[in-house]
Scaffold this motif. Structure first.
Motif, PDB file in Angstrom:
ATOM      1  N   SER A  66       5.943   1.495  12.134  1.00  0.00           N
ATOM      2  CA  SER A  66       5.404   2.686  11.157  1.00  0.00           C
ATOM      3  C   SER A  66       3.615   2.508  11.282  1.00  0.00           C
ATOM      4  N   VAL A  67       3.356   3.623  11.376  1.00  0.00           N
ATOM      5  CA  VAL A  67       2.377   4.187  11.521  1.00  0.00           C
ATOM      6  C   VAL A  67       0.722   3.907  10.649  1.00  0.00           C
ATOM      7  N   TYR A  68       1.448   3.400   9.540  1.00  0.00           N
ATOM      8  CA  TYR A  68       0.816   2.859   8.340  1.00  0.00           C
ATOM      9  C   TYR A  68       0.073   1.315   9.213  1.00  0.00           C
ATOM     10  N   TRP A  69       0.811   0.548   9.734  1.00  0.00           N
ATOM     11  CA  TRP A  69       0.441  -0.555  10.227  1.00  0.00           C
ATOM     12  C   TRP A  69      -0.469  -0.428  11.724  1.00  0.00           C
ATOM     13  N   LEU A  70      -0.345   0.622  11.946  1.00  0.00           N
ATOM     14  CA  LEU A  70      -1.307   0.274  13.268  1.00  0.00           C
ATOM     15  C   LEU A  70      -2.709   0.845  12.952  1.00  0.00           C
ATOM     16  N   PRO A  71      -3.085  -0.534  13.166  1.00  0.00           N
ATOM     17  CA  PRO A  71      -5.004  -0.605  12.956  1.00  0.00           C
ATOM     18  C   PRO A  71      -5.556   0.896  13.977  1.00  0.00           C
TER      19      PRO A  71
ATOM     20  N   ASP B 212      -6.969   8.316   7.433  1.00  0.00           N
ATOM     21  CA  ASP B 212      -6.652   9.639   6.440  1.00  0.00           C
ATOM     22  C   ASP B 212      -5.348  10.141   7.416  1.00  0.00           C
ATOM     23  N   MET B 213      -4.981   9.825   8.475  1.00  0.00           N
ATOM     24  CA  MET B 213      -3.545  10.136   9.322  1.00  0.00           C
ATOM     25  C   MET B 213      -2.906   8.531   8.617  1.00  0.00           C
ATOM     26  N   ARG B 214      -3.322   7.424   8.066  1.00  0.00           N
ATOM     27  CA  ARG B 214      -2.266   6.321   8.266  1.00  0.00           C
ATOM     28  C   ARG B 214      -1.553   6.292   6.976  1.00  0.00           C
ATOM     29  N   PHE B 215      -0.117   6.699   7.013  1.00  0.00           N
ATOM     30  CA  PHE B 215       0.423   6.866   5.900  1.00  0.00           C
ATOM     31  C   PHE B 215       1.718   5.942   6.424  1.00  0.00           C
ATOM     32  N   HIS B 216       3.108   5.970   5.454  1.00  0.00           N
ATOM     33  CA  HIS B 216       4.174   5.557   5.629  1.00  0.00           C
ATOM     34  C   HIS B 216       5.192   6.380   5.959  1.00  0.00           C
ATOM     35  N   PHE B 217       4.932   6.767   7.456  1.00  0.00           N
ATOM     36  CA  PHE B 217       6.347   7.204   7.775  1.00  0.00           C
ATOM     37  C   PHE B 217       6.810   5.977   9.115  1.00  0.00           C
ATOM     38  N   ASN B 218       7.628   5.515   9.414  1.00  0.00           N
ATOM     39  CA  ASN B 218       8.682   4.511   9.398  1.00  0.00           C
ATOM     40  C   ASN B 218       9.695   5.050  11.145  1.00  0.00           C
ATOM     41  N   ALA B 219       8.838   5.772  11.586  1.00  0.00           N
ATOM     42  CA  ALA B 219       9.756   6.309  12.710  1.00  0.00           C
ATOM     43  C   ALA B 219       8.762   6.899  13.888  1.00  0.00           C
ATOM     44  N   HIS B 220       7.670   6.255  13.474  1.00  0.00           N
ATOM     45  CA  HIS B 220       6.283   6.545  14.956  1.00  0.00           C
ATOM     46  C   HIS B 220       7.404   6.089  16.082  1.00  0.00           C
ATOM     47  N   ASN B 221       7.169   6.538  17.176  1.00  0.00           N
ATOM     48  CA  ASN B 221       7.824   6.336  19.405  1.00  0.00           C
ATOM     49  C   ASN B 221       6.191   5.885  19.609  1.00  0.00           C
TER      50      ASN B 221
ATOM     51  N   ALA C  44      -2.364  -5.734 -12.331  1.00  0.00           N
ATOM     52  CA  ALA C  44      -3.234  -5.810 -11.007  1.00  0.00           C
ATOM     53  C   ALA C  44      -2.342  -4.589  -9.969  1.00  0.00           C
ATOM     54  N   LEU C  45      -0.870  -4.935  -9.690  1.00  0.00           N
ATOM     55  CA  LEU C  45       0.390  -4.472  -8.625  1.00  0.00           C
ATOM     56  C   LEU C  45      -0.345  -2.443  -9.019  1.00  0.00           C
ATOM     57  N   ALA C  46       0.093  -1.835  -9.890  1.00  0.00           N
ATOM     58  CA  ALA C  46      -0.479  -0.838 -10.188  1.00  0.00           C
ATOM     59  C   ALA C  46      -2.041   0.110  -8.620  1.00  0.00           C
ATOM     60  N   TYR C  47      -2.941  -0.810  -8.774  1.00  0.00           N
ATOM     61  CA  TYR C  47      -3.787  -0.661  -8.636  1.00  0.00           C
ATOM     62  C   TYR C  47      -3.819  -1.056  -6.864  1.00  0.00           C
ATOM     63  N   HIS C  48      -2.711  -2.322  -6.235  1.00  0.00           N
ATOM     64  CA  HIS C  48      -2.043  -2.339  -5.155  1.00  0.00           C
ATOM     65  C   HIS C  48      -1.366  -1.489  -4.450  1.00  0.00           C
ATOM     66  N   MET C  49      -0.674  -1.155  -5.470  1.00  0.00           N
ATOM     67  CA  MET C  49       0.258  -0.219  -5.031  1.00  0.00           C
ATOM     68  C   MET C  49      -0.531   1.135  -4.676  1.00  0.00           C
ATOM     69  N   CYS C  50      -1.258   1.895  -5.426  1.00  0.00           N
ATOM     70  CA  CYS C  50      -1.996   2.957  -4.877  1.00  0.00           C
ATOM     71  C   CYS C  50      -2.895   3.024  -3.372  1.00  0.00           C
ATOM     72  N   LYS C  51      -3.303   1.303  -3.493  1.00  0.00           N
ATOM     73  CA  LYS C  51      -4.208   1.351  -2.643  1.00  0.00           C
ATOM     74  C   LYS C  51      -3.666   1.684  -1.612  1.00  0.00           C
ATOM     75  N   HIS C  52      -2.454   0.991  -1.189  1.00  0.00           N
ATOM     76  CA  HIS C  52      -1.400   0.775   0.283  1.00  0.00           C
ATOM     77  C   HIS C  52      -0.268   1.840   0.212  1.00  0.00           C
ATOM     78  N   ARG C  53      -1.248   3.115  -0.237  1.00  0.00           N
ATOM     79  CA  ARG C  53      -0.577   4.893  -0.458  1.00  0.00           C
ATOM     80  C   ARG C  53       0.918   4.180  -0.427  1.00  0.00           C
ATOM     81  N   LEU C  54       1.691   3.728  -1.587  1.00  0.00           N
ATOM     82  CA  LEU C  54       2.818   3.593  -2.267  1.00  0.00           C
ATOM     83  C   LEU C  54       2.856   4.546  -3.504  1.00  0.00           C
TER      84      LEU C  54
END
Lengths: 339, 134
Positions: A111-116, A121-130, B70-80
């Motif tokens: 997942s791109v999001y958890w790669l430090p 600005d490029m970190r978002f929840h995309f789970n298919a990064h190779n 507080a969940l709303a904040y953490h959700m937005c902060k983690h881009r979910l």
């Protein structure tokens, strides 16, 4: 902790999956460029997926789904692809360590999001990064060749584990893969023509009435959706258009939704086979790519609130793209290996 | 795209990195060229990032005025959003919508809080806290 460094040739790529394929094959002694991997996998397509949402907006894809590229390249070249998913993260990490000790270079889905090492600005929840792991340093950090970066990077075991076992859509479930031995004499030419035929056939979309989401039909459908934005709040229209541009340009596509990579593949193929028609086609695909880029320009100008551009204008540029791709399709289909 | 036309607009979102693009050289053949960003693409990215930032700011205000948990904040902060948080935690979307209500969130069991905390990769203690400013 002892250091492990397996042989790897890192080369920057536009796109993660084709980049991993190209780097893994090249490291094993079979030089293959990124566009060649992309073309051989018949990865070029268009899909508008209204039921898959990203941040509330429909997913727009310009290539085949994740993992299909590595699978089909391995199949075409007759190379064994050993892949494994894990239910438990510690087991997944152990298997990775073991493969590294055995001297393999290992492909991972993350997942791109958890790669430090990714910019904020490029970190978002995309789970298919190779990416490819090729070793471990003395601190225990993994040595990683991430194909979209200029240089190799490192990543701590904790972060890598989180990235490999991120949950959600397209969850990687710790997927790792290793390529087997490469056969001696590979003749790419016949494979090239087969792959082009397959791409051309897919460009028409799915031949079932009522499913207008793929290929040229999909582009027309998106064009229609853009005109319909007229009735939506202007903020939504701006986010929607911005979203399309991001899907097309930002997300590792090599520009213009992979069209330039495909053109580069045709160019390379023409050199390989000596077929000048492929070179002409490459030039035409470049024009198509330029058309996609001018669509991006128009869409962003609209977002910037230039009153001079209407949604209809933007839609028209897109319809031009669809018409050009239709032409491309018939030209690709009439292509023959025997002159 | 011609090699000379490859944009070099120093996009801030690249943080100094460069991307590889494919473009045509003068001889008509393709080559890979590094690009430091395209203004058009950067505008689209910036728009999306700003939208997320604004949502986080709104979530902080709503928390302090007692409108959301507080969940709303953490959700937005983690881009979910609710859809992706549902996929990542295994909760149903209606459950998450309930958990966004302060009263319900305050009564959540440790088990459920731990699931959220693990998804955001923070402690349950951090999960119940929201800063004054982003």
């Amino acid at each position: 902790m002892s250091e492990i460094v397996n042989h790897l040739r890192h080369q920057q790529s536009s796109h993660c999956e084709t980049g991993v394929v190209s780097n893994m094959l090249s490291s094993k002694g079979f030089a293959m460029s990124e566009p060649m991997a992309f073309g051989l996998a018949s990865a070029l397509t268009f899909a508008y997926l209204p039921f898959v949402k990203m941040a509330g907006l429909p997913l727009i894809a310009y290539r085949m789904p994740p993992k299909s590229i590595i699978k089909s390249v391995a199949k075409k070249l007759n190379i064994e692809l050993m892949s494994q998913r894990f239910s438990s993260p510690p087991k997944g990490m152990q298997a990775l360590d073991k493969a590294l000790e055995e001297g393999h270079i290992v492909g991972l889905q993350t997942s791109v999001y958890w790669l430090p090492y990714f910019p904020e600005d490029m970190r978002f929840h995309f789970n298919a990064h190779n990416l490819t792991v090729y070793g471990k340093n003395q601190q225990g950090d993994y040595l990683i060749s991430d194909p979209v970066f200029e240089e190799v990077v490192t990543c701590s075991p904790e972060d890598l584990e989180r990235a490999r076992f991120a949950k959600g859509a397209l969850a990687p479930k710790g997927l790792m893969y290793i390529l087997g031995e490469i056969p001696d004499n590979i003749d790419l030419a016949p494979q090239i023509y087969k792959a082009i035929k397959k791409t051309a056939k897919m460009m028409n979309g799915i031949p079932i009435p009522g499913i207008p989401f793929f290929g040229v039909k999909g582009i027309h459908y998106l064009a229609k959706k853009i005109v319909e934005l007229e009735n939506k709040p202007s903020k939504y229209a701006r986010l929607y258009l911005g979203h399309i541009v991001r899907m097309q340009e930002e997300i590792g596509t090599g520009g213009a939704g992979f069209r330039f990579i495909f053109a580069s593949f045709l160019d390379e193929s023409s050199k390989l086979t000596g077929d000048s028609e492929l070179f002409e086609l490459s030039q035409f695909v470049t024009e198509i790519g330029d058309q996609w880029r001018s669509f991006a320009v128009q869409a962003v100008l609209f977002c910037k609130d230039r009153k001079s551009i209407s949604l209809q204008d933007i839609s028209d540029v897109l319809i031009k793209c669809a018409e050009m791709e239709k032409q491309l399709q018939s030209r690709l289909l009439s292509l023959s290996a025997f002159k | 795209m011609k090699a000379k036309q490859v944009p070099q607009d120093n996009s801030p979102s690249y943080s100094g990195h460069k991307k590889l693009l494919y473009a045509v050289e003068d001889n008509g053949h393709y080559t890979g060229i590094q690009s430091s960003g395209w203004e058009i693409e950067n505008f689209a990215t910036q728009m999306a990032v700003d939208e997320l930032k604004q949502q986080t700011i709104d979530a902080i205000e709503d928390y302090h005025s007692g409108k959301t948990s507080a969940l709303a904040y953490h959700m937005c902060k983690h881009r979910l959003d609710i859809t992706s948080l549902s996929q990542a935690t295994g909760f149903f979307q209606w459950q998450i919508r309930r958990h966004l209500v302060p009263q319900t969130f305050n009564r959540l069991s440790q088990r459920k809080l731990k699931i959220y905390a693990a998804t955001f990769s923070i402690t349950t203690e951090q999960l119940t806290r929201v800063p004054e400013k982003p």
